[in-house]
Design a protein around this motif. Structure first.
Motif, short mmCIF file in Angstrom:
data_model
loop_
_atom_site.label_atom_id
_atom_site.label_comp_id
_atom_site.label_asym_id
_atom_site.label_seq_id
_atom_site.Cartn_x
_atom_site.Cartn_y
_atom_site.Cartn_z
N LEU A 1 38.95 -83.29 -1.44
CA LEU A 1 38.18 -84.04 -2.35
C LEU A 1 36.56 -84.04 -1.91
CD1 LEU A 1 40.11 -87.19 -2.34
CD2 LEU A 1 39.40 -86.03 -4.33
N ALA A 2 36.21 -83.92 -0.52
CA ALA A 2 34.85 -83.74 -0.23
C ALA A 2 34.43 -82.38 -0.74
CB ALA A 2 34.82 -83.92 1.34
N ARG B 1 44.86 -79.05 -9.53
CA ARG B 1 44.19 -77.73 -9.79
C ARG B 1 43.49 -76.99 -8.56
NH1 ARG B 1 43.23 -80.58 -15.06
NH2 ARG B 1 44.78 -79.79 -16.41
N TYR B 2 42.55 -77.97 -8.12
CA TYR B 2 41.89 -77.37 -6.98
C TYR B 2 42.73 -77.08 -5.83
CZ TYR B 2 37.05 -78.32 -8.52
OH TYR B 2 35.82 -78.39 -9.26
N PRO C 1 34.72 -90.57 -9.11
CA PRO C 1 36.23 -90.67 -9.40
C PRO C 1 36.80 -89.23 -9.60
CG PRO C 1 35.26 -91.89 -11.00
CD PRO C 1 34.11 -91.31 -10.09
N ILE C 2 37.45 -88.77 -9.28
CA ILE C 2 38.11 -87.35 -9.76
C ILE C 2 39.68 -87.63 -10.02
CG2 ILE C 2 38.55 -84.86 -9.08
CD1 ILE C 2 36.22 -85.11 -7.27
N ARG D 1 45.18 -85.93 5.21
CA ARG D 1 43.72 -85.49 5.78
C ARG D 1 43.33 -84.28 4.85
NH1 ARG D 1 43.10 -84.82 11.98
NH2 ARG D 1 43.18 -87.05 11.73
N GLY D 2 44.20 -83.11 4.62
CA GLY D 2 43.86 -82.27 3.81
C GLY D 2 43.30 -82.55 2.46
#
Length: 413
Positions: A112-113, A92-93, A84-85, A106-107
Motif C-alpha cells: 500500500l505504501a 492487481r498491484y 483509500p484504495i 506486513r507485505g
C-alpha cells in the motif's frame, strides 16, 4: 512526490503499518491495535522518521483499504492524509509485484505504501466534509436502509395475509399506501385473521380507525370494513389460524415500529439539513425538497475541492458516459462501476420529479427522447445537466436561476 509514504493493512484485531522512502525502501514497521494508545504509537512512528523542524508527520500520506471506520476517523482527526484504495486494486498491484501471489499483513502494508509512492497522483485522498454533512449522509443512508426494511416487511405481511386473511389485501387497495396506512395496521392488530375480523363489531373497527389517525367518515369506513369482513371466505383450522394470526400480528408490530422509525428519521434529517448553510441552494433546484436535498448533500458532501467541474460530479453520479477505445473499435457505455450507486439512484428520481416541476427540464427530456434516446438514457442526460447546474450554484454560492441554467429555453420549447 512525498519523501515518505505509509500503508496500513487493517483488521479487526491487529493493524500493520509500513513506511517506505522515495526509493521504495521500507524504513519502519509497526503492529498496533485500533486504540488511543495504538494511534499514538503510529503518530510517534511517523513523527520520528526524520529529525528536524522541516519534517512533519502530517506530510506522510497513508494508504488503507477502507474509506471509513474508527481507525480512519482517528487518523484524519489528527491531521493525517488518508488515501483509500479499493481491495480489488490492491490485488492487481500484488499480482504485478509478486508473481508468486504470496500474501502477508506486513507485505500488504508495504505494498500500500509503494502504491502511493509510485502512483500517488492516480489515487485521491479522502475529501474533507464538515461534521454536519457527514451526519446528514449517515442519516440518509439509515433512512434508505429503513425504507428497504419497511418494503420487505410489507411484502412479508401481504404474503401472510394471503394465507389467513385475504379480505385485508383488498380492504385498503384503493387507498394510498395500502397496508402501510396506520389505520390498516390498527385494524390488523385487532383482528389478524378472517375469523377474528368476522367477529368484529362496528364500534371496535371505528375505534381502531380513530387510533390510526383517521378522522373523516369514520362511520362510513367502519361500515364498509364490517361488510367486507362478513363476506364468506376459505378458513384454516382453528389451531393453524391462531398460529398464523400470531405471525401476522408480529409482522404488523415490526412494520409499525419501522414506520415510526422512518417518520422520526425524516424529521431528524429535515432538521439537520435546514441547519446546513448550503440547504438554500439545494432547495432552489427544481424538484428538490428537504429529503431529496439532504440525500444529495449527504452523498456529494460540502468539500469545495472535491469536484473540480460539473462533469466530474456527473461522472461520480453515473450520469456521464465513458468511452472504451481500442484500436479501431470505439464504444460509449453507461458508467456503472466507477460511480456512487446511491447518488445515481437519487439523481434518477430527482430528474424524474423535475419533469412536472420545470418546463425547461421537461423540454430537455422531450428533446432527448425525440432524438432517439430511451427513457433511462434521457433521464441520465437530464440529471447530468442538473448536476452541472448544482455544481455551478455550489461553487458560486448563488441559487438556481432557470434563465442562466437554460439559455436556450426558447428554442427548447
Amino acid at each position: 512526490m512525498a519523501t515518505y509514504t505509509a500503508g496500513i493493512d487493517w483488521s479487526t484485531l491487529q493493524n500493520d503499518l509500513a513506511v517506505v522512502d522515495r526509493h521504495g525502501r521500507t524504513i519502519a514497521n509497526a503492529r498496533f491495535e485500533a486504540t488511543p494508545a495504538g494511534i499514538k504509537a503510529v503518530l510517534q512512528t511517523l513523527a520520528g522518521l526524520r529529525a528536524g523542524h522541516s519534517h512533519s508527520r502530517r506530510a506522510v500520506p497513508i494508504a488503507i483499504e477502507a474509506a471509513n471506520g474508527l481507525l480512519v476517523s482517528a487518523l484524519r482527526h489528527h491531521g493525517q492524509t488518508v488515501v483509500p484504495i479499493a481491495p480489488s486494486t490492491v490485488a492487481r498491484y500484488r499480482g504485478r509485484l509478486n508473481p508468486g501471489h504470496t500474501k502477508s499483513d506486513r507485505g500488504d502494508a508495504s505494498l500500500l505504501a509503494n502504491i502511493l509512492r509510485t502512483d500517488g497522483a492516480a489515487h485521491r485522498p479522502l475529501h474533507s466534509n464538515s461534521d454536519l454533512a457527514d451526519a446528514i449522509g449517515i442519516l440518509t443512508r439509515t433512512h434508505l436502509r429503513t425504507q428497504r426494511t419497511r418494503h420487505y416487511l410489507n411484502l412479508q405481511l401481504r404474503s401472510r395475509l394471503r394465507a389467513v386473511h385475504p379480505a385485508a389485501l383488498t380492504a385498503w387497495a384503493a387507498l394510498p399506501n395500502n397496508l402501510l396506512r396506520p389505520e390498516a395496521r390498527q385494524v390488523l392488530v385487532l383482528a389478524p385473521t378472517s375469523r377474528g375480523a368476522a367477529r368484529l363489531r362496528k364500534y371496535a373497527i371505528r375505534a381502531a380507525l380513530e387510533r390510526g389517525g383517521r378522522f373523516r367518515l369514520l362511520d362510513a369506513e367502519a361500515e364498509r370494513l364490517h361488510s367486507l369482513f362478513q363476506e364468506p371466505v376459505l378458513l384454516n383450522t382453528p389451531a393453524v389460524e391462531d398460529a398464523l394470526g400470531i405471525d401476522v400480528r408480529t409482522t404488523v408490530g415490526l412494520l409499525d415500529e419501522t414506520c415510526t422509525a422512518l417518520d422520526a428519521l425524516a424529521e431528524e434529517i429535515d432538521a439537520r439539513f435546514l441547519e446546513h448553510p448550503q440547504c438554500g441552494i439545494y432547495l432552489s433546484m427544481p424538484g428538490v425538497g428537504p429529503l431529496t436535498g439532504a440525500r444529495l448533500l449527504g452523498e456529494i458532501g460540502d468539500d469545495p475541492g472535491r469536484f473540480a467541474t460539473g462533469k466530474g460530479l456527473a461522472a461520480y453520479a453515473g450520469a456521464r458516459p465513458f468511452t472504451w477505445e481500442s484500436g479501431s473499435s470505439r464504444t460509449v457505455l453507461h458508467r456503472r462501476v466507477a460511480a456512487n450507486k446511491h447518488l445515481a439512484a437519487y439523481c434518477h428520481r430527482w430528474a424524474f420529479a423535475t419533469l412536472t416541476q420545470s418546463s425547461e427540464c421537461r423540454a430537455h427530456y422531450d428533446r432527448r427522447r425525440e432524438g432517439g434516446e430511451r427513457y433511462n438514457a434521457a433521464l441520465r442526460n437530464l440529471s447530468a445537466r442538473l448536476l452541472s447546474c448544482l455544481h455551478h450554484c455550489l461553487s458560486t454560492g448563488q441559487p438556481y436561476d432557470p434563465a442562466a441554467a437554460w439559455p436556450d429555453r426558447e428554442t427548447a420549447t
